[in-house]
Enzyme design. Structure first.
Site, PDB file in Angstrom:
ATOM      1  N   ASP A  59     -20.271  15.974  53.487  1.00  0.00           N
ATOM      2  CA  ASP A  59     -20.784  14.873  54.066  1.00  0.00           C
ATOM      3  C   ASP A  59     -19.977  14.340  55.321  1.00  0.00           C
ATOM      4  O   ASP A  59     -18.987  13.612  55.437  1.00  0.00           O
ATOM      5  CB  ASP A  59     -20.520  13.942  52.956  1.00  0.00           C
ATOM      6  CG  ASP A  59     -20.674  12.369  53.139  1.00  0.00           C
ATOM      7  OD1 ASP A  59     -21.591  12.163  54.022  1.00  0.00           O
ATOM      8  OD2 ASP A  59     -20.351  11.578  52.519  1.00  0.00           O
ATOM      9  N   ARG A 211     -15.632   7.022  42.285  1.00  0.00           N
ATOM     10  CA  ARG A 211     -14.675   6.279  41.383  1.00  0.00           C
ATOM     11  C   ARG A 211     -14.801   6.239  39.886  1.00  0.00           C
ATOM     12  O   ARG A 211     -13.943   6.242  39.202  1.00  0.00           O
ATOM     13  CB  ARG A 211     -14.238   5.085  41.963  1.00  0.00           C
ATOM     14  CG  ARG A 211     -13.472   5.139  43.449  1.00  0.00           C
ATOM     15  CD  ARG A 211     -13.398   3.887  44.083  1.00  0.00           C
ATOM     16  NE  ARG A 211     -14.605   3.820  44.630  1.00  0.00           N
ATOM     17  CZ  ARG A 211     -15.122   2.779  45.188  1.00  0.00           C
ATOM     18  NH1 ARG A 211     -14.229   1.735  45.536  1.00  0.00           N
ATOM     19  NH2 ARG A 211     -16.310   2.585  45.904  1.00  0.00           N
TER      20      ARG A 211
HETATM   21  O1  C5P Z   1     -16.519   5.569  44.436  1.00  0.00           O
HETATM   22  P1  C5P Z   1     -17.951   5.542  44.657  1.00  0.00           P
HETATM   23  O2  C5P Z   1     -18.693   6.071  43.363  1.00  0.00           O
HETATM   24  O3  C5P Z   1     -18.232   4.257  45.320  1.00  0.00           O
HETATM   25  O4  C5P Z   1     -18.427   6.487  45.740  1.00  0.00           O
HETATM   26  C1  C5P Z   1     -19.684   6.880  46.244  1.00  0.00           C
HETATM   27  C2  C5P Z   1     -19.300   8.106  47.427  1.00  0.00           C
HETATM   28  O5  C5P Z   1     -20.485   7.920  48.315  1.00  0.00           O
HETATM   29  C3  C5P Z   1     -18.368   7.588  48.479  1.00  0.00           C
HETATM   30  O6  C5P Z   1     -17.824   8.792  49.002  1.00  0.00           O
HETATM   31  C4  C5P Z   1     -19.038   6.895  49.798  1.00  0.00           C
HETATM   32  O7  C5P Z   1     -18.512   7.174  50.987  1.00  0.00           O
HETATM   33  C5  C5P Z   1     -20.478   7.744  49.637  1.00  0.00           C
HETATM   34  N1  C5P Z   1     -21.595   6.787  50.164  1.00  0.00           N
HETATM   35  C6  C5P Z   1     -21.715   5.658  49.700  1.00  0.00           C
HETATM   36  N2  C5P Z   1     -22.931   5.085  50.075  1.00  0.00           N
HETATM   37  C7  C5P Z   1     -23.609   5.546  51.223  1.00  0.00           C
HETATM   38  C8  C5P Z   1     -23.044   6.751  51.637  1.00  0.00           C
HETATM   39  C9  C5P Z   1     -22.306   7.456  51.231  1.00  0.00           C
HETATM   40  O8  C5P Z   1     -21.288   5.143  48.482  1.00  0.00           O
HETATM   41  N3  C5P Z   1     -24.537   4.846  51.850  1.00  0.00           N
END
Ligand code: C5P
Length: 232
Positions: A59, A211
């Site tokens: 990513d 998370r």
């Molecule tokens: O911890 P969490 O479940 O919120 O992580 C979501 C992941 O998806 C993180 O790596 C975040 O950077 C990524 N992401 C996001 N929203 C977006 C694109 C990527 O939460 N629009």
């Protein structure tokens, strides 16, 4: 590819990442490597996780002139990852160049998906900072259509948008959706969240979960709960 749960390994070091993956005795979750880990450890972390038998979504969200993105994608294609991404805002020309760069001599390539508008961008910031006046939903669907026209495989979007993206771009156009939380979990800084089961019902192809798994007391159990809700 079928439905799968992608674990966002948002760690700052190889040691923390490997210690986390070591908990998954015998299981090989699909792993997302983002900028933090990639910039900390470089391409060797990708090779190492791949060698352990995981599929990888790298990513890095590329966005530059078409020639630069094409050359960068060509380098990434040799890392043998399964999914790469870029910003659709880089234009159709950039997305087409990226696909060319990503395609190996034997014609194979990782899947390539586009970020449309980041979920951290809202209508107000889009209008004020980017001078884009159209409704954000329309912008997301337009960028998705551009990505499809350029030959990409899908987009990253909120699970709330996944159904509409499939209506616009077809069922085979992949929706990879972060913003997933368990019904009894903490949303943290994510604003618009959905459970794995609801993401499945709305038609997400992959959920990206960070998370709720990485910070869980029992990450393997949390991962299995996601799989049970989303894949089974
Ligand atoms: O911890 P969490 O479940 O919120 O992580 C979501 C992941 O998806 C993180 O790596 C975040 O950077 C990524 N992401 C996001 N929203 C977006 C694109 C990527 O939460 N629009």
């Amino acid at each position: 590819m079928g439905k799968d749960v992608i674990v966002a390994c948002d760690f700052s070091s190889k040691e923390a990442t490997i210690a986390f993956l070591d908990k998954f005795q015998g299981k090989k979750p699909f792993v997302k490597i983002g900028m933090e880990l990639f910039y900390a450890e470089g391409p060797s972390i990708v090779r190492e996780i791949k060698a352990r038998g995981h599929k990888i979504f790298l990513d890095l969200k590329l966005h530059d002139i078409p020639n630069t993105v094409k050359k960068a994608m060509s380098v990434l294609s040799h890392l043998d990852v399964d999914i790469c991404n870029l910003h659709a805002a880089g234009t159709t020309a950039m997305m087409k160049a990226a696909l060319e760069g990503l395609t190996r001599e034997d014609g194979t390539r990782p899947l390539l998906i586009a970020v449309t508008q980041l979920t951290s961008t809202d209508q107000e910031s889009m209008e004020k900072d980017l001078l884009i006046k159209a409704p954000i939903d329309e912008v997301v669907m337009h960028y998705a259509q551009n990505a499809k026209n350029a030959g990409l495989d899908g987009i990253v979007c909120s699970p709330l948008e996944a159904g509409k993206v499939h209506d616009y771009c077809g069922k085979d156009f992949l929706t990879v959706t972060p913003g997933v939380r368990f019904a009894d979990g903490d949303a943290g800084d994510q604003k618009r969240v959905m459970t794995p089961a609801a993401a499945k019902a709305i038609g997400s192809d992959y959920i990206v979960v960070g998370r709720p798994i990485t910070a869980a007391e029992d990450p393997v159990a949390a991962y299995e709960r996601c799989v049970a809700e989303f894949c089974d």
